[in-house]
Design a protein around this motif. Structure first.
Motif, PDB file in Angstrom:
ATOM      1  N   PRO A  96       0.824  -1.220   0.000  1.00  0.00           N
ATOM      2  CA  PRO A  96       0.000   0.000   0.000  1.00  0.00           C
ATOM      3  C   PRO A  96       0.858   1.270   0.000  1.00  0.00           C
ATOM      4  O   PRO A  96       1.923   1.323   0.618  1.00  0.00           O
ATOM      5  N   GLY A  97       0.369   2.290  -0.661  1.00  0.00           N
ATOM      6  CA  GLY A  97       1.107   3.538  -0.763  1.00  0.00           C
ATOM      7  C   GLY A  97       1.277   4.262   0.552  1.00  0.00           C
ATOM      8  O   GLY A  97       2.252   4.993   0.739  1.00  0.00           O
ATOM      9  N   ARG A  98       0.356   4.090   1.504  1.00  0.00           N
ATOM     10  CA  ARG A  98       0.413   4.812   2.774  1.00  0.00           C
ATOM     11  C   ARG A  98       1.128   4.042   3.876  1.00  0.00           C
ATOM     12  O   ARG A  98       1.212   4.525   5.001  1.00  0.00           O
ATOM     13  N   VAL A 124       1.811   8.278  -5.517  1.00  0.00           N
ATOM     14  CA  VAL A 124       0.903   7.591  -6.432  1.00  0.00           C
ATOM     15  C   VAL A 124       1.552   7.554  -7.810  1.00  0.00           C
ATOM     16  O   VAL A 124       2.438   8.355  -8.118  1.00  0.00           O
ATOM     17  N   ASP A 125       1.123   6.615  -8.624  1.00  0.00           N
ATOM     18  CA  ASP A 125       1.664   6.503  -9.967  1.00  0.00           C
ATOM     19  C   ASP A 125       1.473   7.808 -10.728  1.00  0.00           C
ATOM     20  O   ASP A 125       0.353   8.309 -10.847  1.00  0.00           O
ATOM     21  N   GLY A 126       2.553   8.385 -11.173  1.00  0.00           N
ATOM     22  CA  GLY A 126       2.504   9.650 -11.902  1.00  0.00           C
ATOM     23  C   GLY A 126       2.541  10.877 -11.025  1.00  0.00           C
ATOM     24  O   GLY A 126       2.659  12.003 -11.530  1.00  0.00           O
ATOM     25  N   LEU A 172       7.983  15.336   3.694  1.00  0.00           N
ATOM     26  CA  LEU A 172       7.893  14.039   3.029  1.00  0.00           C
ATOM     27  C   LEU A 172       8.585  13.003   3.897  1.00  0.00           C
ATOM     28  O   LEU A 172       9.791  13.087   4.133  1.00  0.00           O
ATOM     29  N   ASP A 173       7.825  12.044   4.394  1.00  0.00           N
ATOM     30  CA  ASP A 173       8.392  10.914   5.121  1.00  0.00           C
ATOM     31  C   ASP A 173       8.923   9.948   4.071  1.00  0.00           C
ATOM     32  O   ASP A 173       8.154   9.302   3.356  1.00  0.00           O
ATOM     33  N   PRO A 195      -0.947  13.434  -2.920  1.00  0.00           N
ATOM     34  CA  PRO A 195      -1.863  13.801  -1.831  1.00  0.00           C
ATOM     35  C   PRO A 195      -1.112  14.350  -0.619  1.00  0.00           C
ATOM     36  O   PRO A 195      -0.074  13.821  -0.215  1.00  0.00           O
ATOM     37  N   VAL A 196      -1.653  15.425  -0.046  1.00  0.00           N
ATOM     38  CA  VAL A 196      -1.056  16.073   1.127  1.00  0.00           C
ATOM     39  C   VAL A 196      -2.101  16.143   2.237  1.00  0.00           C
ATOM     40  O   VAL A 196      -3.258  16.475   1.988  1.00  0.00           O
TER      41      VAL A 196
END
Length: 288
Positions: free
Chosen positions: A58-60, A221-223, A250-251, A272-273
């Motif tokens: 997962p991205g998160r 995310v992709d892109g 940015l972590d 996303p922020v």
């Protein structure tokens, strides 16, 4: 050639982005960072071993590993208390991350201050040195006796860096914790006490004069593009001044497993922020 990121490292006290294959890109404060995430985030493996499945993650997820690789990494971790026969000497430290945010920890003596840099400790002092199990017992005894946690949330750490008290106040809080730790009986029978000496990482992290923190990257995310001027780095976090003037964190644990490529000059910040929640300062009253 694909640049598959493995997060940040602190080799020689200098931050750098690590890549699969052992390459490291040193980071310099003030430099422009601009990269795009490509494809799918995949597990980078554990303990120097690639993930046999290159599993999607997962991205998160700040861990960034599949369940099997996460178990392998944890099984060989001193922090997990699974190693009891390491013959090298260890040190107990007292770390300070912000007002009211302190912890007791241990690290292999041969690693020097690397563990403190990796955690983003703004100030710290050594407390004692000796065998691993004696250091581990002392760590646990002091956590209970001093009422400090075994970890401090990264969200609190990064927010506190933008409003730090003066150097002398930071040192004073570490010294008070040191004094209380020395007053706890028993541990000096198995560990060699070390004299108090406050060490400060504000200069190493370049934290002086940071503007207000406006948000943190939630995921890649992709892109999606990350772009900004590097203001500071502490632990796994990069503090960036985005093109629109926002100060964003940015972590880099979120970058592990992504293929990154250079972004173009005209591109903007497009991942996303999450807005920063206000930090409530309070004295620690217990383990949790």
């Amino acid at each position: 050639m694909e640049w598959w990121c493995r997060g940040i490292g602190w080799g020689g006290g200098v931050p750098g982005l690590r890549w699969r294959g052992g390459r490291v890109s040193a980071l310099a404060y003030g430099q422009r960072l601009a990269f795009r995430a490509v494809g799918v985030r995949r597990c980078p493996g554990a303990r120097g071993n690639p993930c046999p499945l290159e599993a999607a993650v997962p991205g998160r997820a700040t861990g960034g590993r599949c369940p099997e690789c996460a178990r392998l990494d944890r099984a060989h971790s001193v922090a997990a208390d699974t190693i009891a026969d390491d013959p090298q000497p260890y040190r107990v430290y007292l770390a300070w991350f912000g007002p009211g945010m302190t912890k007791v920890g241990i690290t292999a003596e041969a690693r020097g201050e690397a563990r403190l840099l990796e955690q983003g400790a703004v100030a710290f002092s050594w407390l004692g040195r000796g065998p691993l199990m004696a250091a581990r017992r002392t760590e646990e005894v002091l956590r209970q006796a001093l009422g400090v946690p075994d970890r401090v949330a990264y969200e609190r750490k990064r927010a506190a860096r933008h409003a730090l008290p003066p150097t002398e106040d930071r040192a004073r809080e570490v010294e008070e914790l040191y004094r209380r730790a020395r007053a706890v009986g028993g541990w000096t029978e198995t560990l060699e006490p070390l004299e108090f000496a406050a060490r400060d990482h504000v200069g190493v992290f370049r934290l002086d004069g940071l503007p207000r923190l406006d948000g943190t990257v939630a995921e890649l995310v992709d892109g999606g593009v990350v772009i900004g001027r590097l203001l500071a780095a502490a632990g796994p976090d990069l503090h960036l001044l985005a093109p629109d003037g926002r100060c964003l964190a940015l972590d880099t644990r979120l970058t592990g497993g992504w293929i990154l490529e250079a972004a173009g000059e005209g591109e903007g910040f497009s991942v996303p922020v999450t807005a920063v929640a206000p930090v409530v300062e309070s004295a620690q009253e217990g383990l949790f």
